[in-house]
Design a protein around this motif. Sequence first.
Motif, mmCIF file in Angstrom:
data_model
loop_
_atom_site.group_PDB
_atom_site.id
_atom_site.type_symbol
_atom_site.label_atom_id
_atom_site.label_comp_id
_atom_site.label_asym_id
_atom_site.label_seq_id
_atom_site.Cartn_x
_atom_site.Cartn_y
_atom_site.Cartn_z
ATOM 1 N N HIS A 61 -9.507 -6.030 -0.547
ATOM 2 C CA HIS A 61 -8.870 -5.066 -1.527
ATOM 3 C C HIS A 61 -7.385 -5.633 -1.976
ATOM 4 O O HIS A 61 -6.980 -5.595 -3.129
ATOM 5 C CB HIS A 61 -8.775 -3.697 -1.329
ATOM 6 N N PRO A 62 -6.699 -6.079 -1.165
ATOM 7 C CA PRO A 62 -5.092 -6.179 -1.546
ATOM 8 C C PRO A 62 -5.187 -7.534 -2.271
ATOM 9 O O PRO A 62 -3.741 -7.429 -2.851
ATOM 10 C CB PRO A 62 -4.513 -6.547 -0.264
ATOM 11 N N ILE A 63 -5.876 -8.104 -2.708
ATOM 12 C CA ILE A 63 -5.591 -9.258 -3.933
ATOM 13 C C ILE A 63 -5.171 -8.489 -5.215
ATOM 14 O O ILE A 63 -4.455 -9.203 -5.751
ATOM 15 C CB ILE A 63 -6.837 -9.852 -4.069
ATOM 16 N N THR A 64 -5.590 -7.306 -5.716
ATOM 17 C CA THR A 64 -5.048 -6.700 -6.746
ATOM 18 C C THR A 64 -3.821 -5.965 -6.692
ATOM 19 O O THR A 64 -3.529 -5.194 -7.547
ATOM 20 C CB THR A 64 -6.373 -5.790 -7.404
ATOM 21 N N TRP A 65 -3.402 -5.779 -5.436
ATOM 22 C CA TRP A 65 -2.492 -4.691 -5.241
ATOM 23 C C TRP A 65 -1.084 -4.948 -5.785
ATOM 24 O O TRP A 65 -0.399 -4.135 -6.329
ATOM 25 C CB TRP A 65 -2.168 -4.348 -3.923
ATOM 26 N N PRO A 66 -0.479 -6.441 -5.632
ATOM 27 C CA PRO A 66 0.789 -6.395 -6.349
ATOM 28 C C PRO A 66 1.072 -6.259 -7.767
ATOM 29 O O PRO A 66 1.929 -5.351 -8.075
ATOM 30 C CB PRO A 66 1.117 -7.925 -5.966
ATOM 31 N N PRO A 67 0.080 -6.593 -8.563
ATOM 32 C CA PRO A 67 0.498 -6.084 -10.030
ATOM 33 C C PRO A 67 0.325 -4.588 -10.392
ATOM 34 O O PRO A 67 1.201 -3.684 -11.057
ATOM 35 C CB PRO A 67 -0.708 -6.895 -10.882
ATOM 36 N N GLU A 68 -0.750 -4.274 -9.457
ATOM 37 C CA GLU A 68 -0.852 -2.499 -9.577
ATOM 38 C C GLU A 68 0.341 -1.937 -9.104
ATOM 39 O O GLU A 68 0.824 -0.702 -9.559
ATOM 40 C CB GLU A 68 -2.256 -2.240 -9.213
ATOM 41 N N THR A 69 0.745 -2.294 -7.976
ATOM 42 C CA THR A 69 1.920 -1.699 -7.227
ATOM 43 C C THR A 69 3.163 -1.806 -8.503
ATOM 44 O O THR A 69 3.931 -0.883 -8.732
ATOM 45 C CB THR A 69 2.405 -2.167 -6.138
ATOM 46 N N MET A 70 3.572 -2.830 -9.037
ATOM 47 C CA MET A 70 4.512 -3.150 -10.086
ATOM 48 C C MET A 70 4.389 -1.977 -11.160
ATOM 49 O O MET A 70 5.311 -1.502 -11.744
ATOM 50 C CB MET A 70 4.704 -4.190 -10.390
ATOM 51 N N LEU A 126 0.928 -1.243 -0.084
ATOM 52 C CA LEU A 126 0.051 -0.046 0.176
ATOM 53 C C LEU A 126 0.732 1.194 0.197
ATOM 54 O O LEU A 126 0.705 2.237 -0.813
ATOM 55 C CB LEU A 126 -1.136 0.037 1.151
ATOM 56 N N PHE A 127 1.854 1.243 0.706
ATOM 57 C CA PHE A 127 2.717 2.529 0.870
ATOM 58 C C PHE A 127 3.509 2.751 -0.244
ATOM 59 O O PHE A 127 4.016 3.699 -0.767
ATOM 60 C CB PHE A 127 3.693 2.463 2.218
ATOM 61 N N LEU A 128 4.093 1.465 -0.797
ATOM 62 C CA LEU A 128 4.666 1.421 -2.300
ATOM 63 C C LEU A 128 3.802 2.128 -3.062
ATOM 64 O O LEU A 128 4.330 3.034 -4.156
ATOM 65 C CB LEU A 128 5.323 0.122 -2.628
ATOM 66 N N ASN A 129 2.449 1.781 -3.456
ATOM 67 C CA ASN A 129 1.512 2.003 -4.341
ATOM 68 C C ASN A 129 1.445 3.646 -4.124
ATOM 69 O O ASN A 129 1.406 4.282 -5.224
ATOM 70 C CB ASN A 129 0.453 1.261 -4.257
ATOM 71 N N LEU A 130 1.033 4.042 -2.906
ATOM 72 C CA LEU A 130 0.892 5.193 -2.482
ATOM 73 C C LEU A 130 1.822 6.285 -3.179
ATOM 74 O O LEU A 130 1.940 7.429 -3.809
ATOM 75 C CB LEU A 130 0.445 5.523 -1.024
ATOM 76 N N GLY A 131 3.174 5.903 -2.641
ATOM 77 C CA GLY A 131 4.438 6.743 -3.001
ATOM 78 C C GLY A 131 4.756 6.820 -4.768
ATOM 79 O O GLY A 131 5.071 7.876 -4.982
ATOM 80 N N ALA A 132 4.317 5.658 -5.301
ATOM 81 C CA ALA A 132 4.594 5.607 -6.793
ATOM 82 C C ALA A 132 3.487 6.654 -7.423
ATOM 83 O O ALA A 132 3.927 7.266 -8.198
ATOM 84 C CB ALA A 132 4.306 4.066 -7.363
ATOM 85 N N CYS A 133 2.213 6.383 -6.621
ATOM 86 C CA CYS A 133 1.074 7.324 -7.341
ATOM 87 C C CYS A 133 1.594 8.820 -7.077
ATOM 88 O O CYS A 133 0.995 9.649 -7.987
ATOM 89 C CB CYS A 133 -0.187 6.854 -6.913
ATOM 90 N N CYS A 134 1.935 9.081 -6.082
ATOM 91 C CA CYS A 134 2.284 10.533 -5.733
ATOM 92 C C CYS A 134 3.491 11.032 -6.634
ATOM 93 O O CYS A 134 3.403 12.219 -7.092
ATOM 94 C CB CYS A 134 2.825 10.678 -4.260
ATOM 95 N N LEU A 135 4.311 9.995 -6.875
ATOM 96 C CA LEU A 135 5.516 10.390 -8.018
ATOM 97 C C LEU A 135 5.010 10.564 -9.475
ATOM 98 O O LEU A 135 5.341 11.470 -10.006
ATOM 99 C CB LEU A 135 6.592 9.280 -7.818
ATOM 100 N N ILE A 136 3.949 10.060 -9.558
ATOM 101 C CA ILE A 136 3.382 10.107 -11.038
ATOM 102 C C ILE A 136 2.631 11.105 -10.995
ATOM 103 O O ILE A 136 2.759 12.024 -11.960
ATOM 104 C CB ILE A 136 2.411 8.934 -11.408
#
Length: 98
Positions: free
Chosen positions: A62-71, A6-16
Motif C-alpha cells: 500500500h505505501p506506494i501511493t501514500w506520499p502524494p496522498e499525504t501531501m 501514515l501518521f502524517l496522513n492520518l493526522g491530516a485526515c483527522c484535521l480535515i
Amino acid sequence: MIHTLLFLNLGACCLIVLSALWLVTDHSKTRMVRMCFGLIMCGAFVNVVALWSAFEQFHPDHPITWPPETMLNLGSSILLGRWALSSLRPGRAASPPG
C-alpha cells in the motif's frame, strides 16, 4: 519513513474531518457549500478508518501511493483548518484564506 507518512496522513485526515464538520455547521455558507463540506468530511472519515486499519494490519504493497496522498491531505487540512478558524472570529465574515 512509511510509518511517518501514515501518521502524517492520518493526522491530516483527522484535521480535515474536524474542520469540515465545523464548517458544515456554519450557516453563513450556502446549502450547496455545506453539502460539499459534508461530502469532504465523509471521504476524510473513510480515509481515517482505512489508514487506521492499514496501521493495525500493515500491508507493504500500500505505501506506494501514500506520499502524494499525504501531501494532498496535508494541504487540504491546512486550508480547511484556516477556513474553520477564520469562521470563529467574531465580526468578520468567513471567507476562503488567501
